[in-house]
Each structure stands twice: as structure tokens, then as C-alpha cells.
Design an enzyme around this catalytic site. Structure first.
Site, mmCIF file in Angstrom:
data_model
loop_
_atom_site.group_PDB
_atom_site.id
_atom_site.type_symbol
_atom_site.label_atom_id
_atom_site.label_comp_id
_atom_site.label_asym_id
_atom_site.label_seq_id
_atom_site.Cartn_x
_atom_site.Cartn_y
_atom_site.Cartn_z
ATOM 1 N N ARG A 107 0.849 -1.166 0.037
ATOM 2 C CA ARG A 107 0.066 0.038 -0.087
ATOM 3 C C ARG A 107 0.835 1.352 0.020
ATOM 4 N NH1 ARG A 107 -1.643 0.581 6.364
ATOM 5 N NH2 ARG A 107 0.456 0.343 7.050
ATOM 6 N N ASN A 155 -4.401 7.764 3.107
ATOM 7 C CA ASN A 155 -3.822 7.162 4.305
ATOM 8 C C ASN A 155 -2.343 7.769 4.403
ATOM 9 O OD1 ASN A 155 -4.281 5.927 7.159
ATOM 10 N ND2 ASN A 155 -2.873 4.676 5.985
ATOM 11 N N GLU A 156 -1.583 8.271 5.544
ATOM 12 C CA GLU A 156 -0.265 8.403 5.578
ATOM 13 C C GLU A 156 0.536 8.614 4.435
ATOM 14 O OE1 GLU A 156 1.065 5.412 8.334
ATOM 15 O OE2 GLU A 156 0.345 6.721 9.927
ATOM 16 N N CYS A 175 9.358 7.276 -11.497
ATOM 17 C CA CYS A 175 8.942 6.869 -12.855
ATOM 18 C C CYS A 175 9.148 8.121 -13.755
ATOM 19 C CB CYS A 175 7.514 6.426 -12.827
ATOM 20 S SG CYS A 175 6.543 7.914 -12.868
ATOM 21 N N CYS A 197 7.181 11.043 -13.101
ATOM 22 C CA CYS A 197 7.955 11.881 -12.207
ATOM 23 C C CYS A 197 9.061 12.464 -12.483
ATOM 24 C CB CYS A 197 8.107 10.888 -11.022
ATOM 25 S SG CYS A 197 6.431 10.505 -10.212
ATOM 26 N N GLU A 257 -4.657 7.926 15.272
ATOM 27 C CA GLU A 257 -4.260 6.682 15.261
ATOM 28 C C GLU A 257 -3.518 6.476 16.649
ATOM 29 O OE1 GLU A 257 -2.363 4.473 11.977
ATOM 30 O OE2 GLU A 257 -3.666 5.308 10.606
ATOM 31 N N TRP A 281 4.921 -3.896 14.453
ATOM 32 C CA TRP A 281 6.006 -3.682 13.409
ATOM 33 C C TRP A 281 7.287 -3.350 13.902
ATOM 34 C CZ3 TRP A 281 6.965 1.206 15.149
ATOM 35 C CH2 TRP A 281 5.785 1.908 15.398
ATOM 36 N N HIS A 340 -1.650 -6.880 15.580
ATOM 37 C CA HIS A 340 -1.566 -5.507 15.843
ATOM 38 C C HIS A 340 -2.555 -5.281 17.006
ATOM 39 C CE1 HIS A 340 -1.489 -1.152 16.009
ATOM 40 N NE2 HIS A 340 -0.628 -1.088 15.305
HETATM 41 C C1 GLA Z 1 -0.316 3.256 10.229
HETATM 42 C C2 GLA Z 1 -1.385 2.898 9.400
HETATM 43 C C3 GLA Z 1 -2.373 2.144 9.844
HETATM 44 C C4 GLA Z 1 -1.723 0.944 10.602
HETATM 45 C C5 GLA Z 1 -0.917 1.596 11.587
HETATM 46 C C6 GLA Z 1 -0.187 0.301 12.495
HETATM 47 O O1 GLA Z 1 -0.312 4.318 11.107
HETATM 48 O O2 GLA Z 1 -1.955 4.237 8.940
HETATM 49 O O3 GLA Z 1 -3.260 1.710 8.645
HETATM 50 O O4 GLA Z 1 -1.075 0.333 9.652
HETATM 51 O O5 GLA Z 1 0.269 2.067 11.276
HETATM 52 O O6 GLA Z 1 0.313 0.920 13.543
HETATM 53 ZN ZN ZN Z 2 5.863 8.314 -10.743
#
Ligand code: GLA
Ligand code: ZN
Length: 659
Positions: free
Chosen positions: A108, A146-147, A154, A157, A305, A313, A356
Site C-alpha cells: 500500500r 492514508n499516511e 518513474c 515523475c 491513530e 511492526w 496488531h
Molecule cells: C499506520 C497506518 C495504519 C496501521 C498502523 C499500524 O499508522 O496508518 O493503517 O497500519 O500504522 O500501527
Molecule cells: Zn511516478
């Protein structure tokens, strides 16, 4: 009255074939005091199972159910992970690594942020989400992607990078000058020769490296703005946020802050680790909370979060010991968060995050230790509803600057292993936080007039305008602390000529002629001059960095204790206008930083929320201007300050009253 948000990432899309589990979730939400869930974060394939074919039925059901339960949804856009069919059909959306190798489908947070196809697909689905749920009573805010993070090398880019550089420099000669490209004959003679830094290509041109980071930041931001546009248009009143990652070095969140409605960040402290104790971990966490609060000039932010128990992790993923979850959650609130949100509500059965921490364990009931601790936080947050929207006033600031970090991390020379900019900055922050002094964490572009005391550790890269801002701050009566590594380079990472600290030389009242880095194990010492008016005495330790400075109108407050530069200045003070500038030439030990900051807080009139608390007990304050809510935390595993081990309490007081 509004509530503090309590809840977090909820993935019923992983359980669509087990409606009983979803029924259970709705039975358990109120038992945990959960009022808000973040949904659809990684649900693209469930929402668009094939190109242009959408299925919102399950999300409709969920949204309706949330509304019926009186709960709110932080509804995500799904661009954080791309469907397999999309990668197969449009390989250009797959990111390329720095060595130019293209990713395969999977994982992802790895789409190309330039790809017109990916941008179009994100806009299409986001428009549908916004149209469909614009009037839905459960919709609280947009969690965009997300994050965001990472970089793509590429061909699309590369092309975008060249255009970005053309726009920045206008002509190739200016770029060559700014990057000092005659070094090793790296002069560019045509725009088409420009390439992103690569392990098998160019990596020695610091100006290029720095501009690449700026470009990645900007291109990621442009991607965000593109995918957020339909949300803004269709739901202009619904807040749009992105979940940030603290001091994550890949993006400069100062550039993002004006484009989001509220700052939100994902906080995962490494509690109970062998490197440092939990008090230090709490200090580091406080530092990043303060940084996030400062990104929008003190506006309350959201803890988007955190884990209810352990993460999965780290090499070793310790449980939070009993009480710590409550302590850490309320610590975020005390630093200005209007929420305590988790990753994740329920543990999935398969794939990477099945172990997790979550509010609901595989066991499935409310009878777990974690669930009980989460429910306790739910009760606390209800009782604390009055803090929603209130501020954390600070009279002291410690500057943390992303561009400065990029430049410091990159240069070759001096002492590489000990060159840790976030640690240097958070060390000064900790010295104030320890004493219950509230601290903001601005970057070098911010207005400083609200502060009495500003520390700018390792301000190596000084941008145009910074010198004037610092000068004005001091002239009007501010106290400024500068350190070694100040004023070495300009915006394109070219060193300043005419003696360090470059543009800050006059303000600091020192010329920093040389820097002697020490190997691990080698030390020097700092000896305060007798009877100095800061009350510093005895001998302090020095490691890693010893700068050799000449006072130019400044007075010497401490000197080196040994080596051939024994007797030369370690700490100086320059009086400028109504204020003072301190210059710390060496990497002194923690005790010195603590004592210096204590003395300067006192001297500059910066008050603690509560003075004289025992070690490991820290007070924080939020205020609406009339009433203060004062929190006291005991980060010790023993009783202290009238608090149980890991205990926390809060009380309301008339605004401004000091303890
Ligand atoms: C990140 C992600 C979440 C999850 C957490 C796990 O913050 O945004 O989707 O994977 O880590 O700690
Ligand atoms: Zn690219």
C-alpha cells in the site's frame, strides 16, 4: 456541547460475510465509549470491484447504522491502496524505486503521485463518495488517503521534476550555480539530463537532493489537492484532513498545514524499550504533539491513530503496562488533541496486521484488559468534554524545521553517527517539558512575537527572512538560544561565505571558526565561569561536537575544560536591543541543557504550569481564556506528586492562576 472523539479505524469491509461480527461491533461500541469510527481507508476494491463499476451498498448500510447509533464517521478516500485490477490495467500507476525499477502490485502507500490515470481514478471515486454521503448525518469529516509518503522515480515523475525545476530556476545557468555543479564536472547542459537522485546515479549534489525532497513534497501535496478538490466542492462544510506521521522526514508538513482543516497525526510511542526509559518516550511524544499543534498555530488537533495495546511492526512489540494507555491518551488531550482514536477497533483474522493491538481482540468480548482500559478512557473523555476547542498557551518555543533537517541529514563530513537533528531539538524541548513549561514547535518561517524564549538548535540552513525575524524577536526583548551548526548554508545548500554562523554572526556575537567532532567515547567538559548570573556551576560533560568560536562583543559564560582548546568559549551571551542571544558551541550533556533551560526560563519570565513538581511528574494546561483545565501526569512507576504510579488527574481553575 461537542464531545472529544473516541474510536478509530474500523474495517467491517473485512467482515462483510459475517454480519454477526458487525452486530457485535455495534453492541460493543457504547460499552467502550466509542462515538466515532474511521472507515473505508483501504476499501477501494470493495467500492469499485472493476473499472467504473461501483458498489456502495455495504457502505450505505454501515453509514445508516452509524447514524442510527448516534455515531460519526471519519470517511476515508481509498487512494492509500490500489486495486489489483487497476495496477494490471494501468501499470503507470505503479511506483518506481530510486533505481528506476517498477514495483509489482501489492502492499500500500505506493502509487505514483504524478500518474494522470491514478489522479483521475481517485477523483472519480472521491466525487461519488462525496455526492452519495454529502447529506448523511453520520458524515463527520474526510480522511483523505492514508499516511501519504514515499517517492516515485518513474518517467512521468522525472518529467514533472524537470518542469518543477524549470519553474523554480527559470534557466539552467541559475540551477547550475545554485547546485555548484562544476564539482566533479556535474554541470547540466540540457534540461533533459536532469534526473532524480539514484543509488546507481547522482547522489552527491546536495542542492539536487534538497530540491528533489521539495519536489516530492510538492507533488504529493498536489496529488492530495487533486483528490480533495471534489470533496471541497461537493461538501464545502465537511472538514478535510490527512493523517500525518510526526517528524516523518519525507514530507514537509508545514506546506500541508494550510491545506487541511485540522492537523491529525498517528502516534505510536515505543514504550518499554531498552534504549531509553518511558519518561524519555513520553517527552518525545510530547514534542511531536506540540509540533502538530504548532502546525496550525495552536489550533486543537486530532490523535487519529494510536494503539490500544501493542503494535506489530517493531522487532519486539511490548504490551502497554496497565495504566499507560490512559496516561498516554490523556497526554495527547493535554497537548491539544480533541480526540483519542485508535488503530484498530477489531483485530482482523488474516494478513499483516492480525496481531496488531485492537480494542476488540480475536477473543471477541468486552472482557479483556485492553477493552477495560479503553472503556476507562471513554469515561474520562466524556468527563473532559469541556476541553474541546480549547488552547494550550505557550511562552516558549523550540524550532524544528524540515528543510533544515533534509540538509543536515545529507551533508558529508564531521560526525555522521551523532548527527541526529530531531534528537537535538527534542532534547531542548524535553528540558522545558520536564519542568512543566508549555512549548510550541514552530519552523523557521513562523512569527515569534508570542514567545519570550526561543531555542533554534542546529539551524544549519537559514532561509531568507529568518535572520530578520530572529533579530526582531531579540530586539523586542526575546531570549534566543543558538547552537553549533548554525547558519552554515543557504536555501540551496551552498555554504555561507564570510564566517559561520553566516547571516546570524552579528546577532550571535560569535564567529564559529572550526568544528571538532569527537569519536564515541571521547569527551570534553564545560566549565561555567565562576559566579555567572545563570547560577551554573560545577563540571558538565561534552560529547560529539566541539565548535571553536571567537566572541565578537558577546560575554563568555562557560569554557572548554580540556584538549588544546581548553579555556575557549562553550557558552556565550550577546545583548541585542532589549533581548539576549545565547550561543552554545558544544554538544553538552543533558544535565547542562536542563540547567541552562531552567535558568533561561526563569530569567526570561516563562512560567511553568505548576512549579517544583517531582521528577517524572509533569503538568499541562488547556484553556478557553476563562477556565483552565490543568492535567498532572505521573510517568513514574512509583507514587509521586500525590499520584499513583502512572496516575493522572485534572482539575479546573480560573484562567491564568498558577500552582
Ligand atoms: C499506520 C497506518 C495504519 C496501521 C498502523 C499500524 O499508522 O496508518 O493503517 O497500519 O500504522 O500501527
Ligand atoms: Zn511516478
Amino acid at each position: 456541547m461537542q464531545n472529544l472523539l473516541h474510536g478509530g479505524d474500523y474495517n467491517p469491509d473485512q467482515w462483510l460475510d459475517q454480519p454477526k461480527i458487525i452486530d457485535e461491533d455495534f453492541r460493543l461500541f457504547p460499552l467502550a465509549g466509542v462515538n466515532t469510527v474511521s472507515i473505508g481507508i483501504f476499501a477501494w476494491t470493495r467500492l469499485e470491484p472493476s473499472d467504473g463499476v461501483y458498489d456502495f451498498s455495504w457502505l450505505d448500510t454501515l453509514m445508516n447504522r452509524l447514524a442510527k447509533a448516534g455515531m460519526k464517521a471519519i470517511l476515508a478516500t481509498p487512494s492509500g491502496a490500489k486495486p489489483a485490477w487497476m495496477s494490471q490495467k494501468y501499470p503507470e500507476i505503479l511506483r518506481c524505486a530510486p533505481n528506476r525499477e517498477r514495483d509489482l502490485q501489492g502492499e500500500r502507500h505506493n502509487h505514483c503521485y504524478t500518474s494522470p490515470v491514478y489522479r483521475r481514478k481517485a477523483v472519480e471515486i472521491n466525487s461519488r463518495l462525496a455526492e452519495r454521503y454529502q447529506a448523511h448525518p453520520a458524515l463527520l469529516m474526510w480522511h483523505v488517503s492514508n499516511e501519504y509518503g514515499g517517492e516515485c522515480h518513474c518517467p512521468l515523475c522525472q518529467q514533472a521534476f524537470r518542469s518543477w525545476l524549470k519553474h523554480r530556476y527559470g534557466d539552467l545557468e541559475s540551477l547550475n550555480k545554485a547546485w555548484w555543479t562544476d564539482f566533479w564536472s556535474h554541470r547540466y547542459t540540457d534540461w533533459s539530463q536532469l534526473e532524480s537522485p539514484a543509488p546507481n546515479g547522482e547522489r552527491s549534489v546536495h542542492g539536487l537532493n534538497l530540491d528533489w525532497k521539495r519536489f516530492v513534497d510538492d507533488q504529493s501535496l498536489q496529488f492530495f489537492l487533486t483528490e480533495a478538490a471534489p470533496l471541497r466542492e461537493i461538501t464545502p462544510k465537511t472538514p478535510v484532513v490527512v493523517n500525518m506521521m510526526g517528524t516523518y522526514p519525507g514530507l514537509n508538513y508545514w506546506n500541508w498545514a494550510p491545506h487541511v482543516d485540522q492537523i491529525t497525526w498517528d502516534s505510536y510511542p515505543r514504550w518499554h524499550n531498552p534504549q531509553h526509559d518511558d519518561l524519555d518516550e513520553a517527552a518525545l511524544t510530547a514534542f511531536v504533539h506540540d509540533l502538530n499543534r504548532s502546525l496550525k498555530q495552536g489550533k486543537p488537533w486530532l490523535l487519529m491513530e494510536s494503539t490500544p495495546s501493542q503494535v506489530n511492526w517493531q522487532p519486539v512489540n511490548r504490551l502497554k503496562r496497565p495504566g499507560l494507555h490512559r496516561l498516554a491518551s490523556l497526554q495527547a488531550v493535554a497537548h491539544g488533541s480533541d480526540s483519542v482514536l485508535y488503530f484498530q477497533w477489531r483485530k482482523g483474522r488474516g494478513a499483516f496486521e492480525k496481531f496488531h493491538g485492537a480494542v476488540v481482540d480475536h477473543e471477541g468480548s468486552e472482557n479483556t484488559r485492553t477493552f477495560a482500559e479503553v472503556a476507562q478512557v471513554g469515561t474520562d473523555l466524556k468527563a473532559l468534554a469541556a476541553v474541546v476547542g480549547t488552547r494550550v498557551p505557550a511562552q516558549a518555543a523550540v524550532i524544528y524545521d524540515w528543510e533544515n533537517r533534509w540538509a543536515i541529514d545529507d551533508f558529508a563530513g564531521y560526525n555522521r553517527p551523532e548527527r541526529d537533528y530531531p534528537a537535538a531539538v527534542s532534547g531542548f524541548h524535553r528540558a522545558l517539558w520536564n519542568r512543566s513549561v508549555a512549548v510550541d514547535v514552530p519552523n523557521q518561517d513562523q512569527v515569534l512575537s508570542a514567545y519570550k524564549l526561543v531555542v533554534a538548535p542546529w539551524l544549519y540552513l537559514v532561509k531568507p527572512g529568518t535572520e530578520q525575524r530572529l533579530q526582531e524577536f531579540v530586539e523586542k526583548g526575546g531570549t534566543l538560544v543558538l547552537t553549533f551548526f548554525s547558519g552554515w548554508v543557504n536555501e540551496t545548500d551552498l555554504t555561507n561565505l564570510g564566517g559561520f554562523p553566516g547571516p546570524l554572526r552579528k546577532l550571535a556575537g560569535v564567529w564559529a571558526e572550526e568544528l571538532d567532532p569527537l569519536w564515541k567515547g571521547q569527551t570534553n567538559s564545560a566549565l561555567p565561569v565562576p559566579n555567572n548570573d545563570l547560577g551554573l556551576g560545577g563540571t558538565y560533560g561534552i560529547t560529539s561536537f566541539c565548535e571553536l568560536v571567537h566572541p565578537e562583543g558577546s560575554e563568555v559564560l562557560a569554557t572548554y575544560g580540556s584538549d588544546w582548546y581548553a579555556g575557549r568559549p562553550v557558552l556565550t551571551r550577546n545583548r541585542v536591543g532589549k533581548g539576549e542571544v545565547y550561543y552554545l558551541a558544544a554538544h553538552t550533556d543533558r544535565r547542562f541543557v536542563d540547567d541552562l533551560m531552567a535558568a533561561l526560563a526563569k530569567r526570561s519570565g516563562v512560567a511553568a504550569v505548576i512549579e517544583g513538581l517531582p521528577h517524572g511528574v509533569v503538568a499541562e494546561r488547556r484553556t478557553d481564556g476563562t477556565t483552565d483545565t490543568v492535567f498532572t501526569f505521573n510517568f513514574n512507576t512509583h507514587e509521586a506528586g500525590g499520584l499513583a504510579p502512572l496516575g493522572v488527574k485534572w482539575e479546573e481553575r480560573p484562567a491564568g492562576k498558577r500552582g
